[in-house]
Design an enzyme around this catalytic site. Structure first.
Site, PDB file in Angstrom:
ATOM      1  N   GLU A 127       0.766  -1.210  -0.046  1.00  0.00           N
ATOM      2  CA  GLU A 127      -0.385  -0.169  -0.251  1.00  0.00           C
ATOM      3  C   GLU A 127       0.836   1.094   0.394  1.00  0.00           C
ATOM      4  O   GLU A 127       0.710   2.240   0.260  1.00  0.00           O
ATOM      5  CB  GLU A 127      -1.092   0.350   1.680  1.00  0.00           C
ATOM      6  CG  GLU A 127      -1.531  -1.472   1.204  1.00  0.00           C
ATOM      7  CD  GLU A 127      -3.347  -1.058   2.407  1.00  0.00           C
ATOM      8  OE1 GLU A 127      -2.879  -0.576   3.139  1.00  0.00           O
ATOM      9  OE2 GLU A 127      -3.093  -1.923   2.355  1.00  0.00           O
TER      10      GLU A 127
ATOM     11  N   GLU B 204      -5.257  -9.149   0.693  1.00  0.00           N
ATOM     12  CA  GLU B 204      -5.695  -8.527   1.646  1.00  0.00           C
ATOM     13  C   GLU B 204      -6.916  -8.253   1.669  1.00  0.00           C
ATOM     14  O   GLU B 204      -7.969  -7.423   0.944  1.00  0.00           O
ATOM     15  CB  GLU B 204      -4.920  -7.245   2.806  1.00  0.00           C
ATOM     16  CG  GLU B 204      -4.005  -7.291   3.271  1.00  0.00           C
ATOM     17  CD  GLU B 204      -3.221  -5.309   3.966  1.00  0.00           C
ATOM     18  OE1 GLU B 204      -3.434  -4.247   4.460  1.00  0.00           O
ATOM     19  OE2 GLU B 204      -2.173  -5.641   3.928  1.00  0.00           O
TER      20      GLU B 204
HETATM   21  C1  BGP Z   1      -4.173  -2.298   6.052  1.00  0.00           C
HETATM   22  C2  BGP Z   1      -3.089  -2.141   6.360  1.00  0.00           C
HETATM   23  C3  BGP Z   1      -2.894  -2.927   7.386  1.00  0.00           C
HETATM   24  C4  BGP Z   1      -3.892  -3.409   8.624  1.00  0.00           C
HETATM   25  C5  BGP Z   1      -5.095  -2.662   7.753  1.00  0.00           C
HETATM   26  C6  BGP Z   1      -6.177  -2.845   9.150  1.00  0.00           C
HETATM   27  O1  BGP Z   1      -4.586  -1.177   5.164  1.00  0.00           O
HETATM   28  O2  BGP Z   1      -2.037  -3.261   5.050  1.00  0.00           O
HETATM   29  O3  BGP Z   1      -1.232  -2.926   7.658  1.00  0.00           O
HETATM   30  O4  BGP Z   1      -3.491  -1.742   9.372  1.00  0.00           O
HETATM   31  O5  BGP Z   1      -4.937  -2.061   6.995  1.00  0.00           O
HETATM   32  O6  BGP Z   1      -6.772  -1.342   9.725  1.00  0.00           O
HETATM   33  P1  BGP Z   1      -7.175  -0.922  10.981  1.00  0.00           P
HETATM   34  O7  BGP Z   1      -6.271  -2.205  12.360  1.00  0.00           O
HETATM   35  O8  BGP Z   1      -7.177   0.873  10.808  1.00  0.00           O
HETATM   36  O9  BGP Z   1      -8.844  -1.424  10.213  1.00  0.00           O
END
Ligand code: BGP
Length: 471
Positions: free
Chosen positions: A176, A374
């Site tokens: 990202e 993801e």
């Molecule tokens: C994604 C990232 C991860 C993770 C996830 C959850 O965008 O790649 O590193 O952190 O988001 O994010 P959050 O915990 O803010 O919901």
């Protein structure tokens, strides 16, 4: 791809042979041992040391699940939850603590042990090189605004390829990469807390140059494997089909998706985006050779992170003439009535968007190989779903995954070149300023000691999903 297998046996949704089932995580979010065995600060450790209040409940990156010491137990749990593949990242600040120069032998030993353990469990490792974690010493040199940091990153990437290439077959340059631009240089969410579009555009361009140079190094070294990048794609949908709404959605799409997707796949920035920035004198400085290296180094494999769509409408007010530029001067966010929301995280859930992404890649990006790198459901206060027997009964997560996979399956049937599905994430982990607010894991981590691991209902279900290769 063998599509005929998609409907075999008694499963409604059967996936292609050798489909990747697994999850994604990152070094800084799971290793802990932040300043141990020679590792030095990344921007996260530094920022936490100066402003702990910026982190949910004041929890910083020091311990983060302690994968550094517990990886054997964790890899065993990966096996128990059906993983045939797993993504994490090397921490630059652990491998080369001064950013350039001496390699930390303790880090080499650690990553080698993790690789050995995964190989022993027959789990394919997908290794990412950068997950928001700039070493502090490199940030002091200007971070991604500095050309010197591009060179240091490429040297770090080459070091990784030489040390672990061959045993690790799937490599990713960045996770990202737009997030450090948005969070660090536009919206004041992350360190270095700059709000300046032009500096953000420089950071974006330099990241893409660093990426392309790392791909070039990978090819020169003839590493036995594939290399790609992981992008968070957030498709933009207009409020209506009116020309002005459609235009607004197109602009948002250029800024937040095509800005990275096009250069890494097609070797060029989108013309429309360049025109918008040129007109406003916001183009970053491009040096001789930059566009060539981008042109000559398309990726082998794309990782797609998908959480939610972006909905936009035409701007109600004209673009301000004096205020410093922000992309939101060109479109307004649109809250779609009746949209489905994850009440535990506040993000929209819209499963069919994953299908749209897959079809877009099929039709407009030469059907390049990709996987869902993801996707996942964050839940705040997940303790309230604890079953009497002690495990988290997360039926909502199972449903979330199933509903997305139905659309993945449909796109596969229609010829999309998707090689696998990785959930965010393996075990509940620390997530930047949100710390442990939103839990995403197949495995619960007891946050009182950050140690005890308990497989959730979804973890058991995920094993069946993987073993059956469908559901
Ligand atoms: C994604 C990232 C991860 C993770 C996830 C959850 O965008 O790649 O590193 O952190 O988001 O994010 P959050 O915990 O803010 O919901």
């Amino acid at each position: 791809m063998d599509i005929s297998s998609l409907h075999e046996h008694n499963l409604t949704y059967r996936f292609p042979k050798n489909f990747w089932w697994g999850s994604a995580a990152s070094g800084p979010q799971t290793e802990g041992a932040a300043l141990m065995d020679g590792r030095k600060q990344s921007i996260w450790d530094y920022w936490y040391s100066t402003e702990p209040a910026c982190f949910h409940n004041g929890v910083g990156p020091e311990h983060t699940s302690d994968f550094y010491h517990r990886f054997k137990e964790d890899i065993q749990l990966m096996k128990e939850t059906g993983h045939n593949s797993f993504r994490t990242s090397i921490q630059w600040s652990r491998l080369i603590p001064d950013g350039t120069g001496k390699v930390n032998e303790k880090a080499v030993a650690f990553y080698n042990q993790v690789i050995d353990e995964l190989i022993a469990h027959d789990i394919e490792l997908f290794m990412n090189l950068y997950h928001f974690d700039m070493p502090m010493c490199m940030q002091e040199k200007g971070g991604w605004e500095s050309r010197e940091v591009i060179d240091a990153y490429v040297n770090y990437a080459e070091t990784c390829f030489r040390l672990f290439g061959g045993r690790v077959k799937y490599w990713f340059t960045f996770n990202e990469p737009i997030v450090p631009v948005e969070a660090g240089y536009l919206y004041n969410w992350h360190y270095p807390n700059v709000i300046d579009f032009k500096r953000g555009a420089t950071v974006a361009h330099h990241t893409i140059v660093a990426h392309a140079k790392a791909v070039e190094a990978f090819k020169k070294l003839k590493v036995d494997g594939k290399i790609g990048i992981i992008l968070n794609l957030t498709p933009s949908y207009p409020r209506s089909q009116d020309a002005e709404d459609v235009k607004a959605a197109h602009i948002a799409d250029l800024f937040f998706n095509r800005s990275f997707l096009d250069p890494v796949t097609k070797g060029e920035y989108p013309r429309d985006l360049v025109d918008i920035l040129k007109e406003r004198d916001l183009l970053p400085a491009v040096e001789a050779g930059d566009l060539e290296v981008i042109k000559n180094n398309p990726i082998d494999l794309l990782g797609v992170n998908y959480y939610q769509p972006r909905r936009v409408k035409a701007k109600e007010k004209p673009e301000p003439e004096s205020a410093p530029f922000m992309p939101e001067h060109l479109f307004d966010p649109y809250i779609m009535p009746g949209r489905k929301i994850n009440p535990h995280r506040g993000w929209e859930i819209c499963e069919e968007v994953i299908y749209d992404i897959m079809i877009d890649l099929r039709d407009n990006y030469s059907n390049l190989p990709f996987f869902i790198s993801e996707n996942g459901m964050g839940v705040e206060g997940e303790e309230k779903f604890r079953h009497a027997e002690g495990f988290i009964e997360d039926d909502y997560r199972i449903e979330f995954i199933q509903e997305h996979l139905k659309w993945v399956h449909k796109a596969l049937e229609e010829g999309a070149n998707c090689l696998g599905y990785h959930l965010w994430t393996f075990m509940d982990n620390w997530s930047w300023t949100n710390a442990y607010k939103n839990r995403y894991g197949l495995v619960e981590v007891d946050l009182k000691n950050q140690l005890t691991r308990t497989v959730k209902k979804s973890g058991k279900w995920y094993k069946q999903l993987s073993e059956n290769n469908g559901f």
